[in-house]
Design a protein around this motif. Structure first.
Motif, PDB file in Angstrom:
ATOM      1  N   SER A 187      27.806  52.990  16.283  1.00 60.89           N
ATOM      2  CA  SER A 187      27.475  51.871  17.176  1.00 60.89           C
ATOM      3  C   SER A 187      26.403  52.276  18.174  1.00 60.89           C
ATOM      4  CB  SER A 187      28.724  51.396  17.922  1.00 60.89           C
ATOM      5  OG  SER A 187      29.676  50.897  17.031  1.00 60.89           O
ATOM      6  N   ARG A 188      26.565  53.453  18.726  1.00 58.70           N
ATOM      7  CA  ARG A 188      25.580  53.943  19.690  1.00 58.70           C
ATOM      8  C   ARG A 188      24.207  54.099  19.036  1.00 58.70           C
ATOM      9  NH1 ARG A 188      25.649  58.668  24.119  1.00 58.70           N
ATOM     10  NH2 ARG A 188      23.407  58.657  24.455  1.00 58.70           N
ATOM     11  N   ASN A 189      24.165  54.645  17.833  1.00 58.08           N
ATOM     12  CA  ASN A 189      22.895  54.815  17.130  1.00 58.08           C
ATOM     13  C   ASN A 189      22.222  53.466  16.869  1.00 58.08           C
ATOM     14  OD1 ASN A 189      23.238  57.578  17.118  1.00 58.08           O
ATOM     15  ND2 ASN A 189      24.108  57.629  15.050  1.00 58.08           N
ATOM     16  N   THR A 190      23.009  52.463  16.528  1.00 56.89           N
ATOM     17  CA  THR A 190      22.461  51.121  16.302  1.00 56.89           C
ATOM     18  C   THR A 190      21.868  50.566  17.594  1.00 56.89           C
ATOM     19  OG1 THR A 190      24.035  50.693  14.519  1.00 56.89           O
ATOM     20  CG2 THR A 190      23.036  48.765  15.588  1.00 56.89           C
ATOM     21  N   ILE A 191      22.603  50.685  18.683  1.00 59.46           N
ATOM     22  CA  ILE A 191      22.128  50.189  19.982  1.00 59.46           C
ATOM     23  C   ILE A 191      20.897  50.968  20.432  1.00 59.46           C
ATOM     24  CG2 ILE A 191      22.712  50.029  22.441  1.00 59.46           C
ATOM     25  CD1 ILE A 191      25.617  49.388  21.479  1.00 59.46           C
ATOM     26  N   ASP A 192      20.934  52.296  20.336  1.00 66.91           N
ATOM     27  CA  ASP A 192      19.774  53.105  20.720  1.00 66.91           C
ATOM     28  C   ASP A 192      18.545  52.722  19.905  1.00 66.91           C
ATOM     29  OD1 ASP A 192      21.216  54.436  22.651  1.00 66.91           O
ATOM     30  OD2 ASP A 192      21.258  56.371  21.602  1.00 66.91           O
ATOM     31  N   GLY A 193      18.727  52.452  18.623  1.00 60.28           N
ATOM     32  CA  GLY A 193      17.613  52.032  17.781  1.00 60.28           C
ATOM     33  C   GLY A 193      17.017  50.717  18.240  1.00 60.28           C
ATOM     34  N   LYS A 194      17.863  49.781  18.634  1.00 60.69           N
ATOM     35  CA  LYS A 194      17.375  48.481  19.123  1.00 60.69           C
ATOM     36  C   LYS A 194      16.650  48.634  20.454  1.00 60.69           C
ATOM     37  CE  LYS A 194      20.762  45.702  16.695  1.00 60.69           C
ATOM     38  NZ  LYS A 194      21.879  44.749  16.762  1.00 60.69           N
ATOM     39  N   ILE A 195      17.171  49.481  21.342  1.00 64.33           N
ATOM     40  CA  ILE A 195      16.506  49.741  22.634  1.00 64.33           C
ATOM     41  C   ILE A 195      15.149  50.391  22.390  1.00 64.33           C
ATOM     42  CG2 ILE A 195      16.594  51.117  24.752  1.00 64.33           C
ATOM     43  CD1 ILE A 195      19.669  50.687  24.720  1.00 64.33           C
ATOM     44  N   ALA A 196      15.100  51.389  21.507  1.00 64.25           N
ATOM     45  CA  ALA A 196      13.846  52.086  21.214  1.00 64.25           C
ATOM     46  C   ALA A 196      12.799  51.122  20.653  1.00 64.25           C
ATOM     47  CB  ALA A 196      14.096  53.233  20.237  1.00 64.25           C
ATOM     48  N   THR A 197      13.225  50.224  19.791  1.00 61.59           N
ATOM     49  CA  THR A 197      12.295  49.235  19.239  1.00 61.59           C
ATOM     50  C   THR A 197      11.778  48.324  20.340  1.00 61.59           C
ATOM     51  OG1 THR A 197      13.398  49.296  17.087  1.00 61.59           O
ATOM     52  CG2 THR A 197      12.075  47.341  17.580  1.00 61.59           C
ATOM     53  N   LEU A 198      12.640  47.912  21.238  1.00 62.62           N
ATOM     54  CA  LEU A 198      12.259  47.015  22.330  1.00 62.62           C
ATOM     55  C   LEU A 198      11.270  47.660  23.294  1.00 62.62           C
ATOM     56  CD1 LEU A 198      12.796  44.296  23.889  1.00 62.62           C
ATOM     57  CD2 LEU A 198      14.522  45.577  25.152  1.00 62.62           C
ATOM     58  N   ILE A 199      11.545  48.904  23.698  1.00 65.63           N
ATOM     59  CA  ILE A 199      10.703  49.540  24.731  1.00 65.63           C
ATOM     60  C   ILE A 199       9.552  50.359  24.148  1.00 65.63           C
ATOM     61  CG2 ILE A 199      12.627  49.578  26.373  1.00 65.63           C
ATOM     62  CD1 ILE A 199      12.759  52.635  25.971  1.00 65.63           C
ATOM     63  N   GLY A 200       9.581  50.623  22.844  1.00 64.23           N
ATOM     64  CA  GLY A 200       8.505  51.379  22.214  1.00 64.23           C
ATOM     65  C   GLY A 200       8.563  52.870  22.454  1.00 64.23           C
ATOM     66  N   HIS A 201       9.703  53.366  22.890  1.00 62.44           N
ATOM     67  CA  HIS A 201       9.931  54.802  23.123  1.00 62.44           C
ATOM     68  C   HIS A 201      11.379  55.107  22.800  1.00 62.44           C
ATOM     69  CE1 HIS A 201       6.102  55.652  25.082  1.00 62.44           C
ATOM     70  NE2 HIS A 201       6.247  54.529  25.767  1.00 62.44           N
ATOM     71  N   THR A 202      11.727  56.384  22.794  1.00 60.74           N
ATOM     72  CA  THR A 202      13.115  56.750  22.551  1.00 60.74           C
ATOM     73  C   THR A 202      14.018  56.166  23.641  1.00 60.74           C
ATOM     74  OG1 THR A 202      12.821  58.824  23.751  1.00 60.74           O
ATOM     75  CG2 THR A 202      12.539  58.904  21.349  1.00 60.74           C
ATOM     76  N   ALA A 203      15.252  55.925  23.274  1.00 55.15           N
ATOM     77  CA  ALA A 203      16.209  55.302  24.195  1.00 55.15           C
ATOM     78  C   ALA A 203      16.826  56.346  25.116  1.00 55.15           C
ATOM     79  CB  ALA A 203      17.293  54.563  23.409  1.00 55.15           C
ATOM     80  N   GLN A 204      15.997  56.911  25.975  1.00 57.17           N
ATOM     81  CA  GLN A 204      16.462  57.845  26.990  1.00 57.17           C
ATOM     82  C   GLN A 204      16.368  57.145  28.338  1.00 57.17           C
ATOM     83  OE1 GLN A 204      13.664  60.999  26.234  1.00 57.17           O
ATOM     84  NE2 GLN A 204      15.110  62.068  24.907  1.00 57.17           N
TER      85      GLN A 204
END
Length: 173
Positions: free
Chosen positions: A13-30
């Motif tokens: 679940s976390r990997n799915t959410i992090d992937g969506k955040i990364a796509t939205l912001i254009g960078h890794t989800a840190q």
């Protein structure tokens, strides 16, 4: 019984959410990258495209601080610490913090309870006067934080948070 299946499910679940955040912001989800995205959107900051500028993340594009460089930080726990780079200073530090830490916890929820704007030169002078060691875990005293607060209490008037910006920031509390 082992908790590994539950842990594996949570990580998926976390990997799915992090992937969506990364796509939205254009960078890794840190947390730092997400903070830069939020700050850029709300406070009209143009981020450095390469993301590799020494000392700052971008600059203000409008308002009283237009053209001034900014280093954006997000500390999920308000613990009085900042990352101060001594080799190249921005004009300002914009720091998002979560709740104040009163008890030990393993959880670090990504919440924005307060925002602080520090003039880098003034902050550095105050820290040097106190003999504080500068670096990634620089201890900043309470009075300095209080004077720098722009949200929710507008104590620092160098950058005023508009009502529209407040509504957006509330989304992250």
């Amino acid at each position: 019984m082992s908790d590994l299946p539950w842990l594996a499910s949570l990580l998926k679940s976390r990997n799915t959410i992090d992937g969506k955040i990364a796509t939205l912001i254009g960078h890794t989800a840190q947390v730092g990258n997400v903070a830069e995205y939020i700050a850029a959107t709300i406070f009209h900051i143009e981020l450095d495209e390469s993301g590799k500028r020494r000392g700052y993340d971008g600059h203000f594009t409008s308002g009283p601080l237009a053209g001034q460089t900014i280093d954006v930080q997000w500390h999920p726990r308000r613990d009085g610490q900042m990352n101060i780079k001594t080799d190249a200073l921005p004009d300002y530090y914009l720091v998002f913090t979560g709740p104040e830490t009163t008890t030990p916890s393993f959880a670090n929820p990504w919440l924005i309870d307060s925002i602080f704007l520090f003039h880098a030169g003034e902050l550095l002078n105050a820290l040097r006067e106190r003999g504080v060691q500068l670096g990634s875990g620089t201890s900043v005293t309470g009075p300095l934080w209080e004077r720098a607060e722009i949200y929710p209490i507008p104590r620092n008037t160098r950058l005023r948070v508009s009502e529209e910006e407040r509504k957006l920031l509330i989304l992250f509390s």
